[in-house]
Design a protein around this motif. Sequence first.
Motif, PDB file in Angstrom:
ATOM      1  N   GLY A  39       3.356  -0.566  -5.413  1.00  0.00           N
ATOM      2  CA  GLY A  39       2.202   0.049  -4.769  1.00  0.00           C
ATOM      3  C   GLY A  39       0.877  -0.343  -5.380  1.00  0.00           C
ATOM      4  O   GLY A  39       0.013   0.513  -5.618  1.00  0.00           O
ATOM      5  N   ARG A  75      -2.917   5.086  -1.747  1.00  0.00           N
ATOM      6  CA  ARG A  75      -3.391   3.932  -2.513  1.00  0.00           C
ATOM      7  C   ARG A  75      -3.346   4.180  -4.023  1.00  0.00           C
ATOM      8  O   ARG A  75      -4.076   3.552  -4.786  1.00  0.00           O
ATOM      9  N   ASP A  83       0.824  -1.205   0.000  1.00  0.00           N
ATOM     10  CA  ASP A  83       0.000   0.000   0.000  1.00  0.00           C
ATOM     11  C   ASP A  83       0.856   1.253   0.000  1.00  0.00           C
ATOM     12  O   ASP A  83       1.772   1.392   0.814  1.00  0.00           O
ATOM     13  N   GLN A 103      -6.887   2.835   5.704  1.00  0.00           N
ATOM     14  CA  GLN A 103      -6.950   3.349   4.333  1.00  0.00           C
ATOM     15  C   GLN A 103      -8.331   3.125   3.705  1.00  0.00           C
ATOM     16  O   GLN A 103      -8.462   2.678   2.575  1.00  0.00           O
ATOM     17  N   SER A 162      -1.624  -1.642  -4.027  1.00  0.00           N
ATOM     18  CA  SER A 162      -2.640  -1.126  -3.103  1.00  0.00           C
ATOM     19  C   SER A 162      -4.003  -1.797  -3.263  1.00  0.00           C
ATOM     20  O   SER A 162      -5.046  -1.171  -3.105  1.00  0.00           O
TER      21      SER A 162
END
Length: 435
Positions: free
Chosen positions: A363, A345, A341, A411, A365
């Motif tokens: 990433g 995001r 992550d 998140q 995410s």
Amino acid sequence: MSQLTHDSAVLVVGGGTWGCSVALQLARRGYKNITVLDSHPIPSPIAAGNDVNKIMEEGSPSSSDSDEEYVWNRMHQLATNAWKTDSVFRPFYHPTGFIMAASQEATYPDIDASMRACKGKIRPLASPADFQATMPDGVLTGSFPGWKGFLQETGAGWVFARGAVEAAYNEALRLGVRFLADHVKGKVLRLIYSSTDVIGAQTADGREHRADQVILCAGANSDQLFDFERQLRPTAWTLAHIQMTEEERCLWKDLPVLFNVNSGFFIEPDAQNGELKFVDEHPGYCNFVRDPESGEEKSIPFAKHQIPVQSEQKAREFLRETVPQIAERPFSFARICWDADTPDRQFLIDRPPKYKSLVVAVGGSGNGFMMMPAIGIAVADVLEGVIEPKLKHGFRWRPETAVDRDWRDTQHRHGGDETVRDFQKVDEWTHIGEL
């Protein structure tokens, strides 16, 4: 990038979903000297993309999009085009539709917002009967307590993940890409630095692989090879399978994805083994370990083909609410699945400012697989210096977003006890397949 030519040596560190996509795209653009390193044969048993299915949502940018929305929708557009028209990716996309729901009042507004933003044909779902009617009789037999949502009938579905990774890998091989994928020749121990740049990688056999350009896309393990200044948090999710009968496989074929932001999701049984994959929804697990020298706490990935018993229990709760007729069956497979992550995001695809010969592509995410075809395009565009300005800004190196980062930030994910869990605190794991 005037020094970059089709004969330049390009080293790709990581042969998972993104690595295979990058290698394929570069080979299609005419690069002749591409090497991919990975510590396992492809598809790797620990790669997130080595999976029976992943959710896919289509999309396209519009003139009213904010910059952030444009980046998201543009990548959806590029990916959707490939999933629908590219000979490598097209066989694996199943546009079966997508049911999005919530079962707690606090998350109902999220569903309403998603429904308003949905570009496909939708059908609101407000009762157990509404949900049951989205699939053939005998599939959704649960009571759907507190469920509210909608069926997106077009513009979404799922992709056969492992098949897509294998197809990209095989086509890249055909186009001349070299893959070194095993625990010795392909396992990267460290990046190689000159006084001013990254110039290659060293593998477990002691060999130094030097290159004109290095692309680091090793997923959750990327943080072990390069300092991302807290921009990456390796985070894991939990999945399991149940073996279905031949009759059930036929009945459950071509069903929409069923996803509840509070409890989990499942996708139709896979065609190869007839197993139903399902996931218990939660903000993720981390494996928090404190570095004895720096004192810094980090999440360190590890591989395991079992899941915490807590996740098994929550997964069965989800099945009892939706398909109770199979909820108590033994699991035939389970594993933890890692991603990384970023603080916002959004993907991180850029050249870190100090290193002109390094591109990082990390990433995911939680959204990395559906974008697989578009990732190769974006990385190749960054390598060549031609990426769209809005994408360049969205994917930029941005350590300022990670200052004082809260490693336990959910998140905006839901499920479970609404907290990020810690593998260090797991008391009991499943024992699927063990004697």
